[in-house]
Motif scaffolding. Structure first.
Motif, PDB file in Angstrom:
ATOM      1  N   ASP A 270       1.013  -1.292   0.211  1.00 21.97           N
ATOM      2  CA  ASP A 270       0.150   0.157  -0.242  1.00 21.97           C
ATOM      3  C   ASP A 270       0.802   1.337   0.072  1.00 21.97           C
ATOM      4  O   ASP A 270       1.703   1.664   0.806  1.00 21.97           O
ATOM      5  N   ALA A 271       0.966   1.825  -1.183  1.00 21.32           N
ATOM      6  CA  ALA A 271       1.727   3.289  -1.126  1.00 21.32           C
ATOM      7  C   ALA A 271       1.352   4.180  -0.140  1.00 21.32           C
ATOM      8  O   ALA A 271       2.181   4.875   0.194  1.00 21.32           O
ATOM      9  N   ASP A 272       0.252   4.107   0.289  1.00 21.45           N
ATOM     10  CA  ASP A 272      -0.159   5.224   1.493  1.00 21.45           C
ATOM     11  C   ASP A 272       0.721   4.783   2.704  1.00 21.45           C
ATOM     12  O   ASP A 272       0.934   5.613   3.358  1.00 21.45           O
ATOM     13  N   VAL A 273       0.814   3.654   3.073  1.00 27.02           N
ATOM     14  CA  VAL A 273       1.528   3.054   4.091  1.00 27.02           C
ATOM     15  C   VAL A 273       2.941   3.625   3.870  1.00 27.02           C
ATOM     16  O   VAL A 273       3.624   4.115   5.026  1.00 27.02           O
ATOM     17  N   ALA A 274       3.702   3.521   2.889  1.00 19.70           N
ATOM     18  CA  ALA A 274       5.070   4.151   2.589  1.00 19.70           C
ATOM     19  C   ALA A 274       5.075   5.444   2.768  1.00 19.70           C
ATOM     20  O   ALA A 274       6.017   5.957   3.421  1.00 19.70           O
TER      21      ALA A 274
ATOM     22  N   TRP B 189       5.077   5.992   6.680  1.00 19.66           N
ATOM     23  CA  TRP B 189       6.291   5.549   7.399  1.00 19.66           C
ATOM     24  C   TRP B 189       7.276   6.730   7.055  1.00 19.66           C
ATOM     25  O   TRP B 189       8.045   7.215   8.089  1.00 19.66           O
ATOM     26  N   ALA B 190       7.376   7.399   5.900  1.00 16.86           N
ATOM     27  CA  ALA B 190       8.268   8.732   5.814  1.00 16.86           C
ATOM     28  C   ALA B 190       7.721   9.852   6.706  1.00 16.86           C
ATOM     29  O   ALA B 190       8.748  10.450   7.462  1.00 16.86           O
ATOM     30  N   VAL B 191       6.535   9.951   6.612  1.00 19.97           N
ATOM     31  CA  VAL B 191       6.109  11.096   7.808  1.00 19.97           C
ATOM     32  C   VAL B 191       6.541  10.881   9.195  1.00 19.97           C
ATOM     33  O   VAL B 191       7.085  11.286  10.136  1.00 19.97           O
ATOM     34  N   ASP B 192       6.493   9.539   9.587  1.00 22.80           N
ATOM     35  CA  ASP B 192       7.025   9.112  11.002  1.00 22.80           C
ATOM     36  C   ASP B 192       8.347   9.038  11.221  1.00 22.80           C
ATOM     37  O   ASP B 192       8.904   8.403  12.112  1.00 22.80           O
ATOM     38  N   GLY B 193       9.072   9.362  10.146  1.00 20.25           N
ATOM     39  CA  GLY B 193      10.631   9.401  10.373  1.00 20.25           C
ATOM     40  C   GLY B 193      11.340   8.105  10.123  1.00 20.25           C
ATOM     41  O   GLY B 193      12.600   7.903  10.685  1.00 20.25           O
ATOM     42  N   MET B 194      10.662   7.187   9.473  1.00 14.85           N
ATOM     43  CA  MET B 194      11.251   5.678   9.396  1.00 14.85           C
ATOM     44  C   MET B 194      12.358   5.725   7.954  1.00 14.85           C
ATOM     45  O   MET B 194      12.907   4.675   7.995  1.00 14.85           O
TER      46      MET B 194
END
Length: 301
Positions: free
Chosen positions: A224-228, A231-236
């Protein structure tokens, strides 16, 4: 003389994969649907389905006839709407398939506003990164990224100058530093997602010296591209996605664009229908509003 109801049952049988399902949907007996399709086959003098005890599939002639059948039904519906709809009072149901990230975060508010403008219009929304077949799936419109290779479709641009960009959160950059070159991405956590079931781990770029494709690695991958993006927003890690997908987070300061001087892969966003004549007044107005909003966002890069 070809009967409109026979064409309708042919289309629904093709979409649902069986006469029984089409009959259940229409409130008929399976034998009635089978008889309607046989009557249509006699009128056309062509076999449209290959039947067996376990499956029902379109023949080559059925595949060829299906888009014309869809167009025929759409024209009849559009004609009825033109008689009953005044002052742009659209009614009926629109079936739309959208990508997960763009659908949730950008298109959904725009579609909500469109529905508020037209309270008699019903919306059936499919949100998925799986590619919808607008001939076989029960959708009127599919919104897709990429260059369209199938000339049997009609694609209108929503954001033809859209590109992918690298982005990461301020928190991630504070902890891991900011890459100054493409080669520096090898020292960073790259967030991956799958396209058509395969991990998209080769990222193309177009610097002045010529195109490059980087093989990247990451411990986080999703279908799911929204999960990616989340994750970026969460600093991963660092994500490589469409500017349109990331724009709300970039505008809000949740993400920062990296290496903006290096053009990323083109990611045009298209508005797809099986045939231009299927553009009902409601679909044409929806396209106008989406094109205006999304092309404006794409132009802010």
């Amino acid at each position: 003389m070809i009967r409109l109801e026979d064409v309708t049952l042919f289309v629904r049988s093709a979409a649902l994969g069986s006469f029984s399902n089409a009959a259940r949907e229409a409130g008929l007996l399976p034998g009635q649907v089978s008889a309607a399709v046989q009557r249509l086959e006699r009128d056309l003098d062509k076999r449209l389905f290959a039947r067996s005890t376990r499956s029902l599939r379109l023949t080559a002639e059925g595949e060829k006839y299906l888009p014309y059948a869809l167009e025929m039904l759409a024209i009849v519906q559009a004609g009825a709407e033109s008689l009953h709809n005044t002052d742009h009072e659209f009614s009926g149901e629109l079936k739309i398939a959208v990508p997960s990230d763009t659908g949730r975060n950008l298109l959904l508010p725009l579609l909500n506003a469109f529905c508020r403008q037209h309270p008699k219009l019903a919306l059936r929304l499919s949100v998925s990164d799986q590619v919808s077949d607008v001939f076989r799936d029960p959708v009127d419109v599919a919104i897709r990224y990429g260059v369209l290779n199938d000339s049997s479709y009609v694609a209108l641009p929503l954001a033809d100058n859209n590109r992918r960009v690298l982005a990461a959160s301020p928190d991630y950059l504070a902890r891991h530093g900011r890459p100054e070159t493409l080669d520096a991405l090898a020292d960073h956590h790259c967030i991956l997602f799958t396209i058509n079931g395969h991990a998209w781990d080769r990222w193309p770029f177009y610097p002045e010296e010529g195109s490059r494709e980087l093989k990247v690695y990451g411990r986080l991958i999703s279908d799911d591209a929204d999960v990616a993006r989340r994750w970026a927003v969460d600093g991963m890690g660092i994500v490589y996605k469409s500017w349109i997908d990331l724009y709300p987070d970039i505008a809000a300061g949740r993400l920062e664009v990296l290496l903006p001087q290096i053009p990323g892969q083109a990611a045009p966003l298209n508005f797809i229908c099986p045939h231009r004549r299927q553009f009902s007044p409601a679909i044409r107005e929806l396209y106008r509003q989406l094109h205006q909003a999304l092309s404006d966002i794409a132009g802010r890069r």
